[in-house]
Motif scaffolding. Structure first.
Motif, PDB file in Angstrom:
ATOM      1  N   ILE A 189       0.837  -1.209   0.000  1.00 31.92           N
ATOM      2  CA  ILE A 189       0.000   0.000   0.000  1.00 31.92           C
ATOM      3  C   ILE A 189       0.870   1.257   0.000  1.00 31.92           C
ATOM      4  N   MET A 190       1.941   1.233   0.775  1.00 32.11           N
ATOM      5  CA  MET A 190       2.855   2.392   0.815  1.00 32.11           C
ATOM      6  C   MET A 190       3.433   2.671  -0.569  1.00 32.11           C
ATOM      7  N   GLU A 191       3.816   1.604  -1.258  1.00 37.93           N
ATOM      8  CA  GLU A 191       4.401   1.775  -2.590  1.00 37.93           C
ATOM      9  C   GLU A 191       3.347   2.210  -3.609  1.00 37.93           C
ATOM     10  N   ARG A 192       2.175   1.618  -3.517  1.00 41.11           N
ATOM     11  CA  ARG A 192       1.125   1.876  -4.509  1.00 41.11           C
ATOM     12  C   ARG A 192       0.534   3.268  -4.366  1.00 41.11           C
ATOM     13  N   TYR A 193       0.304   3.720  -3.127  1.00 46.32           N
ATOM     14  CA  TYR A 193      -0.393   4.987  -2.910  1.00 46.32           C
ATOM     15  C   TYR A 193       0.508   6.097  -2.372  1.00 46.32           C
ATOM     16  N   LYS A 194       1.806   5.820  -2.283  1.00 48.25           N
ATOM     17  CA  LYS A 194       2.775   6.822  -1.843  1.00 48.25           C
ATOM     18  C   LYS A 194       2.408   7.417  -0.487  1.00 48.25           C
ATOM     19  N   VAL A 195       2.113   6.530   0.482  1.00 44.26           N
ATOM     20  CA  VAL A 195       1.778   6.962   1.835  1.00 44.26           C
ATOM     21  C   VAL A 195       2.799   6.352   2.801  1.00 44.26           C
ATOM     22  N   ASP A 196       2.825   6.865   4.044  1.00 44.29           N
ATOM     23  CA  ASP A 196       3.765   6.293   5.018  1.00 44.29           C
ATOM     24  C   ASP A 196       3.136   5.072   5.691  1.00 44.29           C
ATOM     25  N   ASP A 197       3.897   4.423   6.588  1.00 40.81           N
ATOM     26  CA  ASP A 197       3.430   3.169   7.174  1.00 40.81           C
ATOM     27  C   ASP A 197       2.210   3.361   8.073  1.00 40.81           C
ATOM     28  N   VAL A 198       2.132   4.500   8.768  1.00 42.18           N
ATOM     29  CA  VAL A 198       0.974   4.766   9.626  1.00 42.18           C
ATOM     30  C   VAL A 198      -0.282   4.906   8.788  1.00 42.18           C
ATOM     31  N   GLN A 199      -0.194   5.664   7.688  1.00 43.00           N
ATOM     32  CA  GLN A 199      -1.340   5.858   6.804  1.00 43.00           C
ATOM     33  C   GLN A 199      -1.753   4.538   6.140  1.00 43.00           C
ATOM     34  N   ALA A 200      -0.770   3.727   5.775  1.00 44.12           N
ATOM     35  CA  ALA A 200      -1.068   2.448   5.134  1.00 44.12           C
ATOM     36  C   ALA A 200      -1.822   1.527   6.088  1.00 44.12           C
ATOM     37  N   PHE A 201      -1.376   1.500   7.340  1.00 45.59           N
ATOM     38  CA  PHE A 201      -2.048   0.655   8.319  1.00 45.59           C
ATOM     39  C   PHE A 201      -3.462   1.172   8.580  1.00 45.59           C
ATOM     40  N   GLU A 202      -3.625   2.490   8.639  1.00 44.05           N
ATOM     41  CA  GLU A 202      -4.942   3.077   8.875  1.00 44.05           C
ATOM     42  C   GLU A 202      -5.896   2.743   7.728  1.00 44.05           C
ATOM     43  N   MET A 203      -5.387   2.715   6.503  1.00 49.43           N
ATOM     44  CA  MET A 203      -6.222   2.345   5.354  1.00 49.43           C
ATOM     45  C   MET A 203      -6.715   0.904   5.497  1.00 49.43           C
ATOM     46  N   MET A 204      -5.832   0.009   5.903  1.00 51.56           N
ATOM     47  CA  MET A 204      -6.245  -1.383   6.088  1.00 51.56           C
ATOM     48  C   MET A 204      -7.223  -1.523   7.250  1.00 51.56           C
ATOM     49  N   ARG A 205      -6.997  -0.777   8.298  1.00 51.08           N
ATOM     50  CA  ARG A 205      -7.891  -0.846   9.454  1.00 51.08           C
ATOM     51  C   ARG A 205      -9.299  -0.399   9.089  1.00 51.08           C
ATOM     52  N   ARG A 206      -9.402   0.694   8.313  1.00 48.33           N
ATOM     53  CA  ARG A 206     -10.716   1.187   7.891  1.00 48.33           C
ATOM     54  C   ARG A 206     -11.416   0.187   6.973  1.00 48.33           C
ATOM     55  N   LEU A 207     -10.645  -0.395   6.058  1.00 45.29           N
ATOM     56  CA  LEU A 207     -11.219  -1.415   5.175  1.00 45.29           C
ATOM     57  C   LEU A 207     -11.731  -2.609   5.983  1.00 45.29           C
ATOM     58  N   SER A 208     -10.994  -2.975   7.025  1.00 42.59           N
ATOM     59  CA  SER A 208     -11.396  -4.071   7.887  1.00 42.59           C
ATOM     60  C   SER A 208     -12.725  -3.764   8.577  1.00 42.59           C
ATOM     61  N   GLN A 209     -12.862  -2.553   9.095  1.00 48.87           N
ATOM     62  CA  GLN A 209     -14.097  -2.154   9.771  1.00 48.87           C
ATOM     63  C   GLN A 209     -15.266  -2.062   8.795  1.00 48.87           C
ATOM     64  N   ASP A 210     -15.032  -1.429   7.651  1.00 52.42           N
ATOM     65  CA  ASP A 210     -16.116  -1.210   6.683  1.00 52.42           C
ATOM     66  C   ASP A 210     -16.623  -2.519   6.082  1.00 52.42           C
ATOM     67  N   SER A 211     -15.725  -3.471   5.878  1.00 54.54           N
ATOM     68  CA  SER A 211     -16.111  -4.740   5.250  1.00 54.54           C
ATOM     69  C   SER A 211     -16.430  -5.825   6.269  1.00 54.54           C
ATOM     70  N   ASN A 212     -16.223  -5.508   7.551  1.00 56.43           N
ATOM     71  CA  ASN A 212     -16.443  -6.475   8.632  1.00 56.43           C
ATOM     72  C   ASN A 212     -15.613  -7.737   8.428  1.00 56.43           C
ATOM     73  N   LYS A 213     -14.369  -7.531   8.007  1.00 55.45           N
ATOM     74  CA  LYS A 213     -13.434  -8.630   7.819  1.00 55.45           C
ATOM     75  C   LYS A 213     -12.238  -8.437   8.736  1.00 55.45           C
ATOM     76  N   LYS A 214     -11.576  -9.536   9.062  1.00 56.47           N
ATOM     77  CA  LYS A 214     -10.386  -9.451   9.896  1.00 56.47           C
ATOM     78  C   LYS A 214      -9.269  -8.727   9.153  1.00 56.47           C
ATOM     79  N   LEU A 215      -8.405  -8.089   9.925  1.00 54.26           N
ATOM     80  CA  LEU A 215      -7.286  -7.364   9.328  1.00 54.26           C
ATOM     81  C   LEU A 215      -6.401  -8.298   8.512  1.00 54.26           C
ATOM     82  N   THR A 216      -6.251  -9.544   8.979  1.00 55.10           N
ATOM     83  CA  THR A 216      -5.420 -10.492   8.229  1.00 55.10           C
ATOM     84  C   THR A 216      -6.038 -10.836   6.877  1.00 55.10           C
ATOM     85  N   GLU A 217      -7.372 -10.854   6.791  1.00 54.54           N
ATOM     86  CA  GLU A 217      -8.041 -11.115   5.516  1.00 54.54           C
ATOM     87  C   GLU A 217      -7.807  -9.968   4.550  1.00 54.54           C
ATOM     88  N   ILE A 218      -7.897  -8.735   5.068  1.00 56.99           N
ATOM     89  CA  ILE A 218      -7.636  -7.566   4.217  1.00 56.99           C
ATOM     90  C   ILE A 218      -6.199  -7.595   3.728  1.00 56.99           C
TER      91      ILE A 218
END
Length: 227
Positions: A189-218
């Motif tokens: 995600i950092m490479e694809r969207y040119k964001v730092d590691d904190v932002q990349a993790f936050e993107m995955m966390r939001r996707l996890s919440q919105d899709s009701n899937k585990k972070l490992t699945e995302i």
């Protein structure tokens, strides 16, 4: 217990304890426990270990013969019997003669039909999702003495230590795998969207919440779409 028998037991217990420290697989260790029980405890004709899941699933392991698995299947079918009781409730459950047993009205007659007249079961442990018991069976009625209970309890402790160590190892490997997957996905995600590691993790966390899937699945989905 005679002095020579006591010395023999101490030597066998020491040998078994050393074997736990060696890099052996779990099945070999548990098979050693059941074989030693049959060898050291008079009247034991078959032995095995029953693992019971909280969902009602079960697994028979380290059987000396196929008989313990048959008995385990009957206990899980009837939802009664000494192995289940030892795994889930009592520390030691003994039956000297199934022909006089009244606690398990369906299981006891089935044991007699299979030629089993006595049993001795020991709780191994109770964990969040699994319980276990070491189960010993005899083809003759048997008044299990204190020596039999002592030896069985020691062997059950060895089996429990091996099982719990294996379980903790699986949990550690799973945790390391999870960490690696999340780290790999975060890097993508950092490479694809040119964001730092904190932002990349936050993107995955939001996707996890919105899709009701585990972070490992995302994380796995991100890895799978890398190409």
């Amino acid at each position: 217990m005679a002095e020579s028998n006591t010395h023999d037991l101490a030597m066998r217990m020491a040998e078994l304890a050393r074997s736990l420290a060696l890099p052996r697989d779990l099945d070999s260790i548990l098979s050693g426990v059941t074989a030693t029980a049959k060898d050291l405890i008079p009247g034991v004709d078959a032995a095995g270990i029953l693992l019971v899941g909280r969902g009602g699933d079960f697994e028979s392991v380290a059987q000396v013969t196929d008989l313990p698995h048959q008995l385990d299947e009957l206990q899980m079918k009837f939802r009664e019997g000494p192995c289940v009781q030892a795994a889930l409730d009592d520390v030691v459950v003994r039956t000297d003669d199934f022909r006089e047993e009244t606690r398990w009205p369906q299981y006891a007659p089935a044991c007699i039909e299979l030629g089993v007249l006595s049993s001795l079961s020991f709780k191994l442990y109770t964990a969040d999702r699994t319980a276990g018991a070491l189960n010993l069976f005899g083809f003759q009625p048997r008044t299990w003495d204190s020596d039999a209970e002592t030896i069985g309890a020691v062997l059950a402790a060895h089996a429990a230590a091996a099982l719990l160590a294996h379980r903790e190892g699986d949990q550690l490997r799973s945790a390391l795998s999870t960490r690696d997957r999340i780290g790999q996905a975060k890097g993508i995600i950092m490479e694809r969207y040119k964001v730092d590691d904190v932002q990349a993790f936050e993107m995955m966390r939001r996707l996890s919440q919105d899709s009701n899937k585990k972070l490992t699945e995302i994380a796995q989905q991100v890895i799978d779409t890398r190409g």
